[in-house]
Design an enzyme around this catalytic site. Structure first.
Site, PDB file in Angstrom:
ATOM      1  NE  ARG A 178       6.991   1.011   0.578  1.00  0.00           N
ATOM      2  CZ  ARG A 178       7.107  -0.316   0.484  1.00  0.00           C
ATOM      3  NH1 ARG A 178       7.011  -1.052   1.538  1.00  0.00           N
ATOM      4  NH2 ARG A 178       7.357  -0.883  -0.680  1.00  0.00           N
ATOM      5  CB  THR A 179       3.274   6.097  -2.909  1.00  0.00           C
ATOM      6  OG1 THR A 179       4.675   6.038  -2.677  1.00  0.00           O
ATOM      7  CG2 THR A 179       2.884   7.526  -3.214  1.00  0.00           C
TER       8      THR A 179
ATOM      9  CE  LYS B 110     -12.494   1.253 -22.478  1.00  0.00           C
ATOM     10  NZ  LYS B 110     -13.783   1.876 -22.139  1.00  0.00           N
TER      11      LYS B 110
ATOM     12  NE  ARG C 174       4.442   6.029  -7.678  1.00  0.00           N
ATOM     13  CZ  ARG C 174       5.023   5.340  -6.695  1.00  0.00           C
ATOM     14  NH1 ARG C 174       5.104   4.028  -6.774  1.00  0.00           N
ATOM     15  NH2 ARG C 174       5.504   5.955  -5.636  1.00  0.00           N
TER      16      ARG C 174
ATOM     17  CG  HIS D 276       8.264   9.810  -4.829  1.00  0.00           C
ATOM     18  ND1 HIS D 276       7.074  10.231  -4.256  1.00  0.00           N
ATOM     19  CD2 HIS D 276       8.290   8.458  -4.676  1.00  0.00           C
ATOM     20  CE1 HIS D 276       6.426   9.171  -3.791  1.00  0.00           C
ATOM     21  NE2 HIS D 276       7.139   8.098  -4.037  1.00  0.00           N
TER      22      HIS D 276
HETATM   23  C1  NCD Z   1       9.979   4.743  -4.298  1.00  0.00           C
HETATM   24  C2  NCD Z   1       9.461   5.147  -5.666  1.00  0.00           C
HETATM   25  O1  NCD Z   1       8.380   4.737  -6.066  1.00  0.00           O
HETATM   26  O2  NCD Z   1      10.166   5.920  -6.288  1.00  0.00           O
HETATM   27  N1  NCD Z   1       9.028   4.028  -3.562  1.00  0.00           N
HETATM   28  C3  NCD Z   1       8.180   4.726  -2.751  1.00  0.00           C
HETATM   29  O3  NCD Z   1       7.356   5.473  -3.220  1.00  0.00           O
HETATM   30  N2  NCD Z   1       8.330   4.610  -1.422  1.00  0.00           N
HETATM   31  C4  NCD Z   1      11.289   4.080  -4.319  1.00  0.00           C
HETATM   32  C5  NCD Z   1      11.482   2.895  -5.202  1.00  0.00           C
HETATM   33  O4  NCD Z   1      10.564   2.424  -5.868  1.00  0.00           O
HETATM   34  O5  NCD Z   1      12.613   2.398  -5.204  1.00  0.00           O
END
Ligand code: NCD
Length: 304
Positions: free
Chosen positions: A51-52, A80, A101, A129
């Site tokens: 999703r993100t 590397k 991320r 997040h």
């Molecule tokens: C979350 C995350 O990556 O922290 N997912 C997301 O971005 N919607 C929650 C999760 O992974 O449980």
């Protein structure tokens, strides 16, 4: 330069503006279709994501911009031995804004130091997040009409769940917020966050049973037990099914409750709950696209 590393990098007024802009974008996406033509978003995902990453890409494409990036550390020069700072310095020469991320807590702070363009933290380890929190906030305002006076239950892995940490920081700035933390003792909210709530005088309770508190909640924020952050698989297996929201349990809650989940879900919400009008986690997914359109627009306006 303006970055988004923690949710508190945005004032409550800015959050209000972003949610309002996200709503306008959701209502009439066609009005924004060409507004970022020629701008490029870099998506640097050193950890898995559906999703993100895809909502960031969808957001930029919906604004007429373009996207480049990678979806795993193995496909970048990190494999590397390149340092994060060198990777960021490089990628920031190719794009106008970065969503990143990373499995290490604090990595976005290191990235910010060498980036020539705004950096958005799309999740750093078990820490924060902030863009999931913007998504959560847009969903809360759509459903409840306000951020004030809400009793919010957060359930599951409150220790490692970074979306929980950011949401607690965000909601603790609104008048009348009350938190109910529902977790096994091993997965309690980190001490530094509890300490902050105590210092600010924000009421909270910590409980183990979901059933006891369901009737008093306005929001129930369910989370997955974060397997990848455990040191020991046996602990994960023991804790993973501590909470499973079923229609029977939901029957204990009021009509006004809304169930949110950042997703992915594993076992903690029965699919039988999905058709209940109080379950809003898939609409929350939609909001993620529009609030990220709003965020990209804001950061690019501030860093032309
Ligand atoms: C979350 C995350 O990556 O922290 N997912 C997301 O971005 N919607 C929650 C999760 O992974 O449980």
């Amino acid at each position: 330069m303006r970055h988004l590393i923690n949710i508190t990098d945005l004032t409550v007024e800015e959050i209000e503006e972003l949610v309002t802009l996200g709503e306008a974008m959701r209502a009439r996406p066609q009005d924004w279709r060409e507004t970022q033509r020629g701008r490029i978003l870099g998506t640097l995902f050193f950890e898995p994501s559906t999703r993100t990453r895809l909502s960031f890409e969808s957001a930029m494409l919906s604004l007429g911009g373009s996207v480049l990036g990678f979806a795993s550390a193995d496909s970048s020069s990190t494999s590397k031995g390149e340092s994060l700072q060198d990777t960021i310095r490089t990628v920031s020469s190719y794009c106008d804004i970065i969503a990143m991320r990373h499995p290490k807590e604090g990595a976005p702070i290191a990235a910010r130091m060498t980036s020539n363009v705004p950096v958005i933290n799309a999740g750093d380890g078990g820490h924060n997040h902030p863009t999931q929190t913007l998504t959560d906030l847009m969903t809360i305002r759509r459903e409840k009409g306000t951020f004030e006076g809400l009793t919010i239950g957060l359930c599951g892995d409150l220790k490692f769940g970074r979306t929980v940490h950011s949401l607690v920081l965000a909601m603790s700035r609104y008048a009348g917020t009350r938190f109910v933390f529902i977790s096994p003792p091993e997965l309690r909210l980190p001490g530094y966050l509890l300490e902050e709530l105590r210092e600010k005088g924000i009421p909270y309770e910590e409980v183990e049973r979901m059933e006891d508190v369901l009737p008093q909640l306005d929001i129930l924020y369910m989370t997955r037990v974060q397997r990848e952050r455990f040191f020991n698989e046996a602990d994960y297996v023991r804790l993973k099914d501590t909470y499973i929201l079923t229609p029977d349990k939901l029957a204990l809650a009021g009509e006004g409750l809304r169930v949110l989940h950042p997703l992915p879900r594993v076992n903690e919400i029965s699919p039988k709950v999905d058709d209940d009008p109080r379950a809003v986690y898939f609409d929350q997914v939609r909001n993620g696209r529009y609030i990220r359109m709003a965020l990209i627009t804001k950061l690019l306006e501030e860093n032309p």
